[in-house]
Write a protein that holds these residues in place. Structure first.
Motif, mmCIF file in Angstrom:
data_model
loop_
_atom_site.group_PDB
_atom_site.id
_atom_site.type_symbol
_atom_site.label_atom_id
_atom_site.label_comp_id
_atom_site.label_asym_id
_atom_site.label_seq_id
_atom_site.Cartn_x
_atom_site.Cartn_y
_atom_site.Cartn_z
ATOM 1 N N PHE A 99 0.812 -1.215 0.000
ATOM 2 C CA PHE A 99 0.000 0.000 0.000
ATOM 3 C C PHE A 99 0.847 1.266 0.000
ATOM 4 O O PHE A 99 0.315 2.366 0.048
ATOM 5 C CB PHE A 99 -0.956 0.017 1.194
ATOM 6 C CG PHE A 99 -1.970 -1.087 1.139
ATOM 7 C CD1 PHE A 99 -3.011 -1.053 0.229
ATOM 8 C CD2 PHE A 99 -1.866 -2.176 1.982
ATOM 9 C CE1 PHE A 99 -3.937 -2.079 0.164
ATOM 10 C CE2 PHE A 99 -2.786 -3.204 1.934
ATOM 11 C CZ PHE A 99 -3.828 -3.153 1.019
ATOM 12 N N THR A 122 -0.731 7.273 -3.682
ATOM 13 C CA THR A 122 -2.103 6.891 -4.030
ATOM 14 C C THR A 122 -2.947 6.679 -2.785
ATOM 15 O O THR A 122 -4.086 7.134 -2.707
ATOM 16 C CB THR A 122 -2.090 5.597 -4.863
ATOM 17 O OG1 THR A 122 -1.288 5.822 -6.017
ATOM 18 C CG2 THR A 122 -3.489 5.201 -5.294
ATOM 19 N N ASN A 123 -2.403 5.987 -1.795
ATOM 20 C CA ASN A 123 -3.183 5.599 -0.618
ATOM 21 C C ASN A 123 -3.084 6.569 0.548
ATOM 22 O O ASN A 123 -3.751 6.388 1.558
ATOM 23 C CB ASN A 123 -2.778 4.195 -0.168
ATOM 24 C CG ASN A 123 -3.148 3.169 -1.215
ATOM 25 O OD1 ASN A 123 -4.239 3.203 -1.760
ATOM 26 N ND2 ASN A 123 -2.222 2.280 -1.509
ATOM 27 N N ARG A 131 -5.832 12.014 7.310
ATOM 28 C CA ARG A 131 -5.006 12.021 6.100
ATOM 29 C C ARG A 131 -4.241 13.338 5.986
ATOM 30 O O ARG A 131 -4.815 14.408 6.193
ATOM 31 C CB ARG A 131 -5.878 11.809 4.867
ATOM 32 C CG ARG A 131 -5.052 11.596 3.610
ATOM 33 C CD ARG A 131 -5.909 11.158 2.452
ATOM 34 N NE ARG A 131 -5.051 10.906 1.304
ATOM 35 C CZ ARG A 131 -5.315 10.051 0.364
ATOM 36 N NH1 ARG A 131 -6.435 9.353 0.422
ATOM 37 N NH2 ARG A 131 -4.499 9.878 -0.645
ATOM 38 N N GLY A 147 0.101 2.869 4.712
ATOM 39 C CA GLY A 147 -0.376 1.509 4.426
ATOM 40 C C GLY A 147 -0.609 0.774 5.735
ATOM 41 O O GLY A 147 -1.326 1.243 6.606
#
Length: 155
Positions: A99, A122-123, A131, A147
């Motif tokens: 991830f 991306t994650n 986030r 991840g």
């Protein structure tokens, strides 16, 4: 021999199949365009670290591994003037996590404060479950998640 009239359900199923096919192609095109709009790779984007004041101080702060990423729990990494976390071999903290991006995030010192920045992964990169949207200052005992890999920040 006369042609039989098409069953309305058969025609409807054919149009539904074509609709799903076109939606899939649009999704692929959208993903490709999003990848093309991503920021430049890490090395090109940050250029000379000392130009923006980053890297002028060597922070004694550490990231302590809580688990995941093929790293040993309790292992620690000194932030110094800055470290990059990711799957790439060139990363200062190389993690084995599907991830994570090649250059996923960087942690750096700027004017005596330590910040974390997501490098267009991306994650995403998370601090205390939120986030990271831009550069964020780290506080004592903040939990960083990339991840399935977790770190604790110790100033």
């Amino acid at each position: 021999m006369a042609l039989a009239a098409a069953d309305p359900i058969e025609v409807l199923l054919k149009f539904a199949f074509l609709g799903v096919l076109y939606l899939f192609l649009l999704w692929v095109a959208r993903s490709a365009l999003r990848d093309l709009r991503r920021p430049a790779p890490y090395a090109e984007r940050i250029g000379d670290l000392s130009a923006d004041g980053v890297g002028q101080h060597a922070s004694p702060a550490r990231l302590v591994v809580e688990g995941g990423g093929g790293l040993r729990a309790g292992q620690s990494f000194v932030v110094g003037s800055g470290i990059v976390i990711g799957r790439a071999a060139a990363s200062e903290i190389q993690i084995d996590d599907t991830f994570a991006s090649g250059h996923h995030a960087r942690v750096f010192d700027h004017d005596g404060a330590v910040y974390i920045e997501d490098l267009g992964s991306t994650n995403g990169t998370y601090v205390n479950g939120r986030r990271v949207a831009a550069q964020e200052s780290l506080q004592a005992n903040d939990r960083i998640r990339i991840g399935d890999t977790e770190f604790t920040y110790e100033p």
